[in-house]
Design a protein around this motif. Structure first.
Motif, mmCIF file in Angstrom:
data_model
loop_
_atom_site.group_PDB
_atom_site.id
_atom_site.type_symbol
_atom_site.label_atom_id
_atom_site.label_comp_id
_atom_site.label_asym_id
_atom_site.label_seq_id
_atom_site.Cartn_x
_atom_site.Cartn_y
_atom_site.Cartn_z
ATOM 1 N N UNK A 65 31.463 -57.964 44.061
ATOM 2 C CA UNK A 65 31.230 -57.546 45.455
ATOM 3 C C UNK A 65 32.206 -58.267 46.386
ATOM 4 N N UNK A 66 32.436 -59.553 46.157
ATOM 5 C CA UNK A 66 33.381 -60.307 47.009
ATOM 6 C C UNK A 66 34.787 -59.725 46.853
ATOM 7 N N UNK A 67 35.161 -59.426 45.603
ATOM 8 C CA UNK A 67 36.494 -58.871 45.337
ATOM 9 C C UNK A 67 36.657 -57.515 46.036
ATOM 10 N N UNK A 68 35.617 -56.683 45.934
ATOM 11 C CA UNK A 68 35.674 -55.354 46.574
ATOM 12 C C UNK A 68 35.759 -55.499 48.094
ATOM 13 N N UNK B 109 31.672 -66.045 38.240
ATOM 14 C CA UNK B 109 31.972 -65.162 39.372
ATOM 15 C C UNK B 109 33.257 -64.354 39.154
ATOM 16 N N UNK B 110 33.998 -64.669 38.093
ATOM 17 C CA UNK B 110 35.282 -64.006 37.816
ATOM 18 C C UNK B 110 35.092 -62.486 37.820
ATOM 19 N N UNK B 111 35.626 -61.764 38.818
ATOM 20 C CA UNK B 111 35.289 -60.339 38.944
ATOM 21 C C UNK B 111 35.780 -59.491 37.788
ATOM 22 N N UNK B 112 36.996 -59.770 37.262
ATOM 23 C CA UNK B 112 37.492 -58.919 36.173
ATOM 24 C C UNK B 112 36.758 -59.229 34.866
ATOM 25 N N UNK B 113 36.359 -60.491 34.679
ATOM 26 C CA UNK B 113 35.554 -60.809 33.496
ATOM 27 C C UNK B 113 34.184 -60.141 33.601
ATOM 28 N N UNK B 114 33.610 -60.169 34.809
ATOM 29 C CA UNK B 114 32.300 -59.539 35.011
ATOM 30 C C UNK B 114 32.383 -58.039 34.746
ATOM 31 N N UNK C 276 21.198 -65.222 35.397
ATOM 32 C CA UNK C 276 22.057 -65.829 36.429
ATOM 33 C C UNK C 276 23.488 -65.304 36.323
ATOM 34 N N UNK C 277 24.009 -65.250 35.077
ATOM 35 C CA UNK C 277 25.411 -64.877 34.914
ATOM 36 C C UNK C 277 25.707 -63.444 35.387
ATOM 37 N N UNK C 278 24.882 -62.445 35.012
ATOM 38 C CA UNK C 278 25.148 -61.098 35.545
ATOM 39 C C UNK C 278 25.052 -61.043 37.075
ATOM 40 N N UNK C 279 24.134 -61.815 37.651
ATOM 41 C CA UNK C 279 24.011 -61.825 39.116
ATOM 42 C C UNK C 279 25.287 -62.407 39.736
ATOM 43 N N UNK C 280 25.747 -63.551 39.181
ATOM 44 C CA UNK C 280 26.990 -64.165 39.688
ATOM 45 C C UNK C 280 28.158 -63.188 39.534
ATOM 46 N N UNK C 281 28.196 -62.514 38.391
ATOM 47 C CA UNK C 281 29.273 -61.552 38.150
ATOM 48 C C UNK C 281 29.260 -60.432 39.184
#
Lengths: 437, 60
Positions: A74-77, A121-126, A64-69
Protein backbone atom coordinates in the motif's frame (compact mmCIF):
# COMPACT_ATOMS: atom_id res chain seq x y z
CA UNK A 1 14.33 27.97 6.23
CA UNK A 2 13.40 25.76 3.27
CA UNK A 3 15.13 22.94 1.44
CA UNK A 4 15.54 24.66 -1.89
CA UNK A 5 19.31 25.03 -1.58
CA UNK A 6 19.94 21.61 -0.06
CA UNK A 7 20.99 18.75 -2.33
CA UNK A 8 18.96 15.66 -1.49
CA UNK A 9 20.93 12.59 -0.49
CA UNK A 10 24.25 14.27 0.06
CA UNK A 11 26.06 14.48 3.35
CA UNK A 12 26.22 17.92 4.84
CA UNK A 13 29.21 19.44 6.58
CA UNK A 14 29.28 19.75 10.32
CA UNK A 15 32.70 21.02 11.25
CA UNK A 16 32.93 24.44 12.81
CA UNK A 17 35.79 25.81 14.92
CA UNK A 18 37.19 22.46 16.00
CA UNK A 19 39.58 22.62 18.95
CA UNK A 20 42.06 20.35 17.10
CA UNK A 21 43.02 19.94 13.45
CA UNK A 22 41.10 17.19 11.65
CA UNK A 23 44.17 15.06 10.96
CA UNK A 24 44.84 14.81 14.70
CA UNK A 25 41.46 13.09 15.06
CA UNK A 26 42.65 10.56 12.44
CA UNK A 27 45.83 9.94 14.44
CA UNK A 28 43.81 9.51 17.63
CA UNK A 29 41.38 7.16 15.91
CA UNK A 30 44.30 5.09 14.56
CA UNK A 31 45.69 4.83 18.08
CA UNK A 32 42.33 3.68 19.46
CA UNK A 33 42.10 1.03 16.71
CA UNK A 34 45.64 -0.20 17.39
CA UNK A 35 44.93 -0.43 21.14
CA UNK A 36 41.65 -2.26 20.41
CA UNK A 37 43.57 -4.67 18.20
CA UNK A 38 46.05 -5.53 20.97
CA UNK A 39 43.26 -5.78 23.55
CA UNK A 40 41.43 -8.23 21.28
CA UNK A 41 44.60 -10.26 20.75
CA UNK A 42 45.09 -10.54 24.51
CA UNK A 43 41.53 -10.94 25.74
CA UNK A 44 39.44 -12.37 22.88
CA UNK A 45 41.07 -15.78 22.68
CA UNK A 46 38.22 -17.85 21.25
CA UNK A 47 35.40 -17.23 18.78
CA UNK A 48 32.56 -15.66 20.74
CA UNK A 49 30.39 -14.37 17.90
CA UNK A 50 30.76 -17.57 15.86
CA UNK A 51 29.64 -19.63 18.86
CA UNK A 52 27.00 -17.18 20.10
CA UNK A 53 23.63 -18.73 20.84
CA UNK A 54 20.33 -17.34 19.67
CA UNK A 55 17.71 -17.10 22.44
CA UNK A 56 14.04 -17.28 21.45
CA UNK A 57 11.93 -14.56 23.09
CA UNK A 58 8.41 -15.20 21.79
CA UNK A 59 6.53 -16.52 18.79
CA UNK A 60 5.41 -13.89 16.28
CA UNK A 61 1.82 -14.53 15.14
CA UNK A 62 1.81 -15.78 11.55
CA UNK A 63 -0.72 -13.18 10.48
CA UNK A 64 1.73 -10.31 11.18
CA UNK A 65 3.88 -10.87 8.09
CA UNK A 66 1.03 -10.78 5.52
CA UNK A 67 -0.33 -7.64 7.22
CA UNK A 68 3.11 -5.96 7.06
CA UNK A 69 3.42 -7.05 3.44
CA UNK A 70 0.02 -5.52 2.60
CA UNK A 71 1.08 -2.27 4.33
CA UNK A 72 4.35 -2.29 2.33
CA UNK A 73 2.47 -2.76 -0.97
CA UNK A 74 0.00 0.00 0.00
CA UNK A 75 2.85 2.42 0.82
CA UNK A 76 4.56 1.58 -2.49
CA UNK A 77 1.31 2.11 -4.43
CA UNK A 78 0.67 5.41 -2.62
CA UNK A 79 4.21 6.62 -3.36
CA UNK A 80 3.70 5.72 -7.03
CA UNK A 81 0.50 7.78 -7.10
CA UNK A 82 2.09 10.78 -5.34
CA UNK A 83 5.18 10.51 -7.50
CA UNK A 84 3.21 10.72 -10.75
CA UNK A 85 0.24 12.88 -9.73
CA UNK A 86 1.85 15.21 -7.17
CA UNK A 87 3.87 18.39 -7.41
CA UNK A 88 7.07 17.59 -9.33
CA UNK A 89 9.19 19.88 -7.12
CA UNK A 90 11.67 17.46 -5.52
CA UNK A 91 11.73 19.39 -2.24
CA UNK A 92 7.96 19.33 -1.79
CA UNK A 93 6.88 15.94 -3.16
CA UNK A 94 7.09 13.11 -0.63
CA UNK A 95 8.89 10.65 -2.95
CA UNK A 96 12.49 12.03 -3.08
CA UNK A 97 12.59 12.76 0.66
CA UNK A 98 11.11 9.34 1.47
CA UNK A 99 13.54 7.52 -0.81
CA UNK A 100 16.77 9.37 0.02
CA UNK A 101 16.18 10.35 3.65
CA UNK A 102 14.09 7.58 5.14
CA UNK A 103 14.77 4.59 2.88
CA UNK A 104 18.45 5.12 2.04
CA UNK A 105 19.85 6.66 5.23
CA UNK A 106 17.48 6.04 8.17
CA UNK A 107 16.33 2.50 7.44
CA UNK A 108 19.87 1.00 7.54
CA UNK A 109 20.35 2.54 10.98
CA UNK A 110 16.97 1.25 12.20
CA UNK A 111 17.83 -2.19 10.77
CA UNK A 112 21.11 -2.26 12.69
CA UNK A 113 19.21 -1.52 15.91
CA UNK A 114 15.94 -3.44 15.56
CA UNK A 115 16.72 -6.10 12.95
CA UNK A 116 15.45 -6.54 9.40
CA UNK A 117 12.28 -4.44 9.55
CA UNK A 118 12.34 -3.95 5.78
CA UNK A 119 11.87 -7.65 5.04
CA UNK A 120 8.22 -8.02 6.15
CA UNK A 121 7.31 -4.68 4.49
CA UNK A 122 9.30 -5.32 1.28
CA UNK A 123 6.57 -4.67 -1.33
CA UNK A 124 7.97 -6.82 -4.15
CA UNK A 125 8.66 -9.71 -1.77
CA UNK A 126 5.12 -9.37 -0.40
CA UNK A 127 3.71 -9.43 -3.94
CA UNK A 128 5.85 -12.45 -4.82
CA UNK A 129 4.70 -14.28 -1.70
CA UNK A 130 1.10 -13.34 -2.43
CA UNK A 131 1.27 -14.74 -5.96
CA UNK A 132 3.00 -17.87 -4.66
CA UNK A 133 0.26 -18.32 -2.05
CA UNK A 134 -2.52 -17.88 -4.63
CA UNK A 135 -0.88 -20.46 -6.89
CA UNK A 136 -0.59 -22.89 -3.99
CA UNK A 137 -4.35 -22.57 -3.30
CA UNK A 138 -5.04 -23.97 -6.77
CA UNK A 139 -3.20 -27.21 -6.03
CA UNK A 140 -5.05 -30.05 -4.24
CA UNK A 141 -2.68 -30.16 -1.25
CA UNK A 142 -2.00 -26.37 -1.15
CA UNK A 143 1.73 -26.84 -1.58
CA UNK A 144 3.97 -24.06 -2.83
CA UNK A 145 5.39 -24.80 -6.26
CA UNK A 146 9.18 -25.13 -6.41
CA UNK A 147 11.23 -22.47 -8.22
CA UNK A 148 11.49 -22.89 -11.98
CA UNK A 149 15.30 -22.82 -11.88
CA UNK A 150 17.93 -23.41 -9.25
CA UNK A 151 19.70 -20.15 -8.40
CA UNK A 152 23.14 -20.34 -10.09
CA UNK A 153 26.05 -20.27 -7.63
CA UNK A 154 28.05 -18.11 -10.01
CA UNK A 155 25.36 -15.43 -9.84
CA UNK A 156 25.85 -15.12 -6.07
CA UNK A 157 25.03 -11.59 -4.90
CA UNK A 158 26.09 -9.98 -8.18
CA UNK A 159 22.55 -8.80 -9.11
CA UNK A 160 22.33 -7.09 -5.70
CA UNK A 161 25.81 -5.56 -6.11
CA UNK A 162 24.92 -4.17 -9.53
CA UNK A 163 21.62 -2.88 -8.15
CA UNK A 164 23.24 -1.01 -5.27
CA UNK A 165 25.83 0.59 -7.57
CA UNK A 166 22.99 1.62 -9.92
CA UNK A 167 21.14 3.25 -7.02
CA UNK A 168 24.36 5.02 -5.97
CA UNK A 169 24.74 6.24 -9.53
CA UNK A 170 21.18 7.58 -9.53
CA UNK A 171 21.79 9.35 -6.23
CA UNK A 172 25.18 10.87 -6.98
CA UNK A 173 25.53 11.08 -10.75
CA UNK A 174 21.90 11.19 -11.87
CA UNK A 175 21.61 14.91 -11.10
CA UNK A 176 18.15 16.46 -11.31
CA UNK A 177 16.73 13.30 -12.91
CA UNK A 178 17.68 11.36 -9.80
CA UNK A 179 15.52 13.70 -7.70
CA UNK A 180 12.55 13.98 -10.02
CA UNK A 181 9.52 12.29 -8.35
CA UNK A 182 8.02 10.75 -11.50
CA UNK A 183 11.43 9.52 -12.74
CA UNK A 184 12.15 7.98 -9.34
CA UNK A 185 8.83 6.15 -9.30
CA UNK A 186 9.23 4.99 -12.93
CA UNK A 187 12.59 3.48 -11.98
CA UNK A 188 11.09 1.99 -8.80
CA UNK A 189 8.37 0.28 -10.87
CA UNK A 190 10.96 -1.07 -13.33
CA UNK A 191 13.00 -2.31 -10.38
CA UNK A 192 9.91 -3.97 -8.86
CA UNK A 193 9.13 -5.69 -12.17
CA UNK A 194 12.71 -6.95 -12.35
CA UNK A 195 12.49 -8.28 -8.79
CA UNK A 196 9.22 -10.08 -9.52
CA UNK A 197 10.79 -11.68 -12.60
CA UNK A 198 13.76 -12.86 -10.52
CA UNK A 199 11.40 -14.30 -7.90
CA UNK A 200 9.32 -16.05 -10.57
CA UNK A 201 12.46 -17.71 -11.95
CA UNK A 202 14.43 -18.54 -8.80
CA UNK A 203 11.93 -18.44 -5.93
CA UNK A 204 10.80 -15.57 -3.71
CA UNK A 205 13.09 -16.06 -0.70
CA UNK A 206 16.17 -17.13 -2.65
CA UNK A 207 15.96 -14.12 -4.95
CA UNK A 208 15.19 -11.70 -2.08
CA UNK A 209 18.24 -12.91 -0.16
CA UNK A 210 20.63 -12.74 -3.11
CA UNK A 211 19.30 -10.75 -6.04
CA UNK A 212 17.33 -7.90 -4.44
CA UNK A 213 19.81 -5.06 -3.80
CA UNK A 214 17.74 -3.56 -0.99
CA UNK A 215 16.82 -6.94 0.46
CA UNK A 216 20.54 -7.72 0.80
CA UNK A 217 21.43 -4.16 1.88
CA UNK A 218 19.03 -4.07 4.84
CA UNK A 219 19.64 -7.73 5.70
CA UNK A 220 23.38 -7.10 6.05
CA UNK A 221 22.86 -4.12 8.37
CA UNK A 222 20.23 -6.06 10.33
CA UNK A 223 22.84 -8.69 11.12
CA UNK A 224 24.51 -6.14 13.41
CA UNK A 225 21.30 -6.04 15.45
CA UNK A 226 20.74 -8.12 18.61
CA UNK A 227 17.29 -9.10 17.26
CA UNK A 228 16.30 -11.52 14.54
CA UNK A 229 13.31 -13.56 13.47
CA UNK A 230 14.12 -17.26 13.38
CA UNK A 231 11.53 -19.89 12.46
CA UNK A 232 8.66 -17.54 13.28
CA UNK A 233 10.09 -16.51 16.65
CA UNK A 234 11.62 -13.23 17.73
CA UNK A 235 15.10 -14.06 19.02
CA UNK A 236 17.89 -12.22 20.84
CA UNK A 237 21.57 -12.71 20.13
CA UNK A 238 24.89 -10.95 20.68
CA UNK A 239 25.15 -7.75 18.61
CA UNK A 240 27.29 -8.45 15.48
CA UNK A 241 26.79 -12.23 15.90
CA UNK A 242 24.44 -12.34 12.89
CA UNK A 243 27.33 -11.29 10.63
CA UNK A 244 29.04 -14.63 11.18
CA UNK A 245 26.19 -16.46 9.41
CA UNK A 246 26.39 -14.55 6.12
CA UNK A 247 26.70 -17.17 3.42
CA UNK A 248 29.94 -16.53 1.47
CA UNK A 249 28.77 -16.00 -2.10
CA UNK A 250 30.26 -14.49 -5.22
CA UNK A 251 29.71 -10.74 -5.40
CA UNK A 252 29.54 -10.24 -1.63
CA UNK A 253 32.81 -8.31 -1.41
CA UNK A 254 31.75 -6.09 -4.30
CA UNK A 255 28.38 -5.52 -2.67
CA UNK A 256 29.83 -4.35 0.66
CA UNK A 257 32.60 -2.40 -1.09
CA UNK A 258 29.90 -0.65 -3.11
CA UNK A 259 27.99 0.27 0.07
CA UNK A 260 31.18 1.95 1.38
CA UNK A 261 32.40 3.22 -2.00
CA UNK A 262 29.17 5.12 -2.73
CA UNK A 263 29.63 7.09 0.50
CA UNK A 264 33.34 7.57 -0.24
CA UNK A 265 32.55 9.01 -3.66
CA UNK A 266 29.81 11.24 -2.26
CA UNK A 267 32.32 12.71 0.22
CA UNK A 268 35.16 12.94 -2.29
CA UNK A 269 33.22 14.59 -5.11
CA UNK A 270 32.69 17.70 -3.04
CA UNK A 271 36.34 17.98 -2.01
CA UNK A 272 39.32 19.71 -3.57
CA UNK A 273 41.04 16.51 -4.75
CA UNK A 274 38.11 15.42 -6.96
CA UNK A 275 37.73 18.95 -8.31
CA UNK A 276 41.42 19.07 -9.22
CA UNK A 277 41.02 15.74 -11.09
CA UNK A 278 37.60 16.12 -12.70
CA UNK A 279 37.09 19.88 -12.81
CA UNK A 280 34.34 21.90 -11.18
CA UNK A 281 31.54 20.52 -13.38
CA UNK A 282 32.44 16.94 -14.35
CA UNK A 283 30.48 15.15 -17.06
CA UNK A 284 28.23 12.18 -16.33
CA UNK A 285 30.86 9.89 -17.83
CA UNK A 286 33.65 11.25 -15.59
CA UNK A 287 31.44 11.04 -12.48
CA UNK A 288 30.49 7.45 -13.39
CA UNK A 289 34.18 6.55 -13.64
CA UNK A 290 34.74 8.28 -10.29
CA UNK A 291 31.99 6.26 -8.62
CA UNK A 292 33.29 2.96 -10.01
CA UNK A 293 36.84 3.94 -9.02
CA UNK A 294 35.69 4.63 -5.43
CA UNK A 295 34.10 1.16 -5.20
CA UNK A 296 37.21 -0.42 -6.77
CA UNK A 297 39.46 1.49 -4.34
CA UNK A 298 37.57 0.11 -1.33
CA UNK A 299 37.54 -3.43 -2.76
CA UNK A 300 41.23 -3.21 -3.69
CA UNK A 301 42.24 -1.95 -0.27
CA UNK A 302 40.30 -4.81 1.34
CA UNK A 303 42.05 -7.32 -0.95
CA UNK A 304 45.38 -6.00 0.34
CA UNK A 305 44.32 -6.91 3.88
CA UNK A 306 43.31 -10.36 2.65
CA UNK A 307 46.65 -10.78 0.87
CA UNK A 308 48.31 -10.00 4.21
CA UNK A 309 46.25 -12.77 5.83
CA UNK A 310 47.31 -15.20 3.15
CA UNK A 311 50.92 -14.69 4.22
CA UNK A 312 50.01 -16.25 7.61
CA UNK A 313 50.28 -19.85 6.39
CA UNK A 314 46.70 -20.88 5.75
CA UNK A 315 45.38 -23.49 3.37
CA UNK A 316 42.74 -21.25 1.92
CA UNK A 317 42.70 -19.34 -1.32
CA UNK A 318 42.62 -15.52 -1.29
CA UNK A 319 39.09 -15.72 -2.74
CA UNK A 320 37.91 -17.94 0.13
CA UNK A 321 39.50 -15.65 2.71
CA UNK A 322 38.09 -12.60 0.97
CA UNK A 323 34.54 -13.99 1.17
CA UNK A 324 34.95 -15.26 4.74
CA UNK A 325 36.03 -11.88 6.09
CA UNK A 326 33.71 -9.70 3.96
CA UNK A 327 31.14 -9.40 6.81
CA UNK A 328 33.74 -7.40 8.79
CA UNK A 329 33.17 -4.59 6.26
CA UNK A 330 29.47 -4.31 7.14
CA UNK A 331 29.91 -2.36 10.42
CA UNK A 332 32.36 -0.11 8.56
CA UNK A 333 29.71 0.56 5.92
CA UNK A 334 27.30 1.50 8.71
CA UNK A 335 29.92 3.74 10.36
CA UNK A 336 30.55 5.49 7.03
CA UNK A 337 26.83 5.86 6.41
CA UNK A 338 26.10 7.31 9.84
CA UNK A 339 29.13 9.60 9.79
CA UNK A 340 28.41 10.83 6.30
CA UNK A 341 24.65 11.25 6.49
CA UNK A 342 24.11 12.11 10.15
CA UNK A 343 23.84 15.86 9.57
CA UNK A 344 21.75 15.19 6.45
CA UNK A 345 19.36 12.97 8.43
CA UNK A 346 19.02 15.58 11.17
CA UNK A 347 18.58 18.46 8.78
CA UNK A 348 16.56 17.17 5.84
CA UNK A 349 14.92 14.53 8.06
CA UNK A 350 12.98 17.35 9.66
CA UNK A 351 11.11 17.69 6.38
CA UNK A 352 9.80 14.10 6.56
CA UNK A 353 6.73 14.71 8.79
CA UNK A 354 5.76 17.68 6.63
CA UNK A 355 6.07 15.89 3.27
CA UNK A 356 4.31 12.80 4.65
CA UNK A 357 1.47 14.99 5.91
CA UNK A 358 1.32 16.75 2.52
CA UNK A 359 2.45 13.99 0.13
CA UNK A 360 1.24 15.71 -3.05
CA UNK A 361 3.60 18.58 -2.29
CA UNK A 362 0.98 21.31 -2.63
CA UNK A 363 1.48 23.07 0.68
CA UNK A 364 4.75 24.88 0.13
CA UNK A 365 8.31 24.01 1.14
CA UNK A 366 8.74 22.16 4.43
CA UNK A 367 9.96 24.22 7.39
CA UNK A 368 13.39 23.13 8.63
CA UNK A 369 15.37 24.49 11.58
CA UNK A 370 18.87 23.40 12.44
CA UNK A 371 19.04 22.44 16.08
CA UNK A 372 22.41 20.73 16.64
CA UNK A 373 25.75 22.53 16.56
CA UNK A 374 28.41 21.66 14.01
CA UNK A 375 30.74 20.55 16.77
CA UNK A 376 28.24 17.98 18.09
CA UNK A 377 27.76 16.66 14.56
CA UNK A 378 31.52 16.35 14.11
CA UNK A 379 31.87 14.33 17.32
CA UNK A 380 29.00 12.03 16.33
CA UNK A 381 30.63 11.53 12.93
CA UNK A 382 34.04 10.72 14.45
CA UNK A 383 32.58 8.34 17.03
CA UNK A 384 30.38 6.62 14.42
CA UNK A 385 33.39 6.01 12.17
CA UNK A 386 35.48 4.78 15.06
CA UNK A 387 32.75 2.50 16.46
CA UNK A 388 32.15 1.04 12.99
CA UNK A 389 35.82 0.22 12.55
CA UNK A 390 36.29 -1.21 16.05
CA UNK A 391 33.22 -3.40 15.38
CA UNK A 392 34.78 -4.43 12.06
CA UNK A 393 37.99 -5.37 13.87
CA UNK A 394 36.02 -7.46 16.38
CA UNK A 395 34.16 -9.34 13.62
CA UNK A 396 37.39 -9.98 11.69
CA UNK A 397 39.27 -11.08 14.83
CA UNK A 398 36.45 -13.39 15.89
CA UNK A 399 36.43 -15.01 12.45
CA UNK A 400 40.23 -15.32 12.53
CA UNK A 401 40.16 -17.12 15.91
CA UNK A 402 37.68 -19.58 14.37
CA UNK A 403 39.77 -20.06 11.20
CA UNK A 404 43.29 -20.12 12.69
CA UNK A 405 42.28 -21.78 15.95
CA UNK A 406 44.82 -19.93 18.10
CA UNK A 407 44.39 -16.40 19.38
CA UNK A 408 47.98 -15.46 18.72
CA UNK A 409 47.99 -16.76 15.16
CA UNK A 410 44.63 -15.07 14.61
CA UNK A 411 46.02 -11.74 15.77
CA UNK A 412 49.09 -12.06 13.55
CA UNK A 413 46.91 -12.87 10.56
CA UNK A 414 44.89 -9.71 11.17
CA UNK A 415 47.78 -7.26 11.27
CA UNK A 416 47.34 -6.19 7.66
CA UNK A 417 43.60 -6.04 8.24
CA UNK A 418 44.36 -3.56 11.03
CA UNK A 419 46.18 -1.43 8.45
CA UNK A 420 43.10 -1.64 6.22
CA UNK A 421 40.81 -0.58 9.09
CA UNK A 422 43.10 2.31 10.02
CA UNK A 423 43.23 3.28 6.35
CA UNK A 424 39.42 3.29 6.06
CA UNK A 425 39.12 5.34 9.26
CA UNK A 426 41.64 7.93 8.08
CA UNK A 427 39.97 8.04 4.67
CA UNK A 428 36.57 8.57 6.29
CA UNK A 429 37.84 11.39 8.50
CA UNK A 430 39.66 12.98 5.57
CA UNK A 431 36.43 12.88 3.56
CA UNK A 432 34.53 14.49 6.42
CA UNK A 433 37.19 17.18 6.63
CA UNK A 434 36.57 17.88 2.93
CA UNK A 435 32.86 18.56 3.48
CA UNK A 436 31.89 22.19 3.19
CA UNK A 437 30.98 23.41 6.69
CA UNK B 1 48.53 31.15 -18.72
CA UNK B 2 51.48 28.74 -18.61
CA UNK B 3 52.72 30.46 -15.50
CA UNK B 4 49.35 29.94 -13.80
CA UNK B 5 49.47 26.26 -14.72
CA UNK B 6 52.78 25.95 -12.88
CA UNK B 7 51.84 28.11 -9.92
CA UNK B 8 48.40 26.61 -9.16
CA UNK B 9 49.65 23.22 -7.88
CA UNK B 10 52.18 25.00 -5.68
CA UNK B 11 49.45 27.26 -4.33
CA UNK B 12 47.53 24.09 -3.36
CA UNK B 13 50.61 22.48 -1.78
CA UNK B 14 49.53 23.37 1.74
CA UNK B 15 46.14 21.78 1.15
CA UNK B 16 47.78 18.64 -0.25
CA UNK B 17 50.26 18.46 2.64
CA UNK B 18 47.43 18.77 5.18
CA UNK B 19 45.66 15.89 3.41
CA UNK B 20 48.85 13.81 3.49
CA UNK B 21 48.87 14.06 7.30
CA UNK B 22 45.82 11.75 7.32
CA UNK B 23 47.98 9.05 5.73
CA UNK B 24 50.68 9.09 8.42
CA UNK B 25 49.11 6.44 10.75
CA UNK B 26 48.68 4.05 7.80
CA UNK B 27 52.28 4.53 6.71
CA UNK B 28 53.62 4.04 10.27
CA UNK B 29 51.57 0.88 10.82
CA UNK B 30 52.31 -0.64 7.41
CA UNK B 31 56.01 0.24 7.77
CA UNK B 32 56.12 -1.31 11.25
CA UNK B 33 54.54 -4.57 10.12
CA UNK B 34 56.68 -4.72 7.02
CA UNK B 35 59.85 -4.17 9.08
CA UNK B 36 58.78 -6.81 11.63
CA UNK B 37 58.06 -9.39 8.93
CA UNK B 38 61.40 -8.71 7.24
CA UNK B 39 63.21 -8.96 10.56
CA UNK B 40 61.51 -12.28 11.34
CA UNK B 41 62.45 -13.63 7.92
CA UNK B 42 66.07 -12.56 8.39
CA UNK B 43 66.23 -14.28 11.80
CA UNK B 44 64.59 -17.40 10.41
CA UNK B 45 67.03 -17.51 7.52
CA UNK B 46 69.87 -17.17 10.01
CA UNK B 47 68.53 -20.22 11.89
CA UNK B 48 67.51 -18.27 14.98
CA UNK B 49 64.19 -18.88 16.71
CA UNK B 50 61.44 -16.42 15.99
CA UNK B 51 58.59 -15.78 18.37
CA UNK B 52 56.16 -16.49 15.60
CA UNK B 53 52.60 -17.67 15.91
CA UNK B 54 52.56 -19.29 12.47
CA UNK B 55 54.64 -22.38 13.19
CA UNK B 56 54.90 -23.46 15.92
CA UNK B 57 52.14 -21.92 18.04
CA UNK B 58 53.53 -20.58 21.29
CA UNK B 59 50.38 -20.11 23.31
CA UNK B 60 49.58 -23.75 23.89
Amino acid sequence: MNLTAIPLAHGLGGRTDLPLPGWLFAWGAALVLALSFFALAALWTEPKLEMARVRALFRVPGVIEPICGAVGVAIFAALAYFGFAGNQDADQNVVPTFVYVFFWTMLPLLSAIFGNIFKPFNPWRALGRGVSWLRSRRTPDHRHAPARFAYPDALGRWPAAIGIVAFGWLELVGGEQGRDPSTLMTLALIYAAFQLSGMALFGVERWSERGDAFGVYFEFFARISPFTIDDGRLCARLPLAGLTDIVPLAGTVTFVSAAIGITVFDGAERGGLWESIAGSDPSTFVSTIGLIAAVALVAGFYRLGVAGMKSSHIEKSPRELSLMFAPSLVPIALGYLLAHYFSFMLFVGQALPHVIAHPMGNSGPPPVDYFVSGRVIWWVQVLALLAGHVAGLIVAHDKATAVWGKARAAAQSQMWMLVVMVGFTCLGLWLLSQSPA
Amino acid sequence: MILIAYILPIAHAGHWLASMLYLVPVVILAGGIFWQRRNDKRLRDAGESVDDADVPFTDE
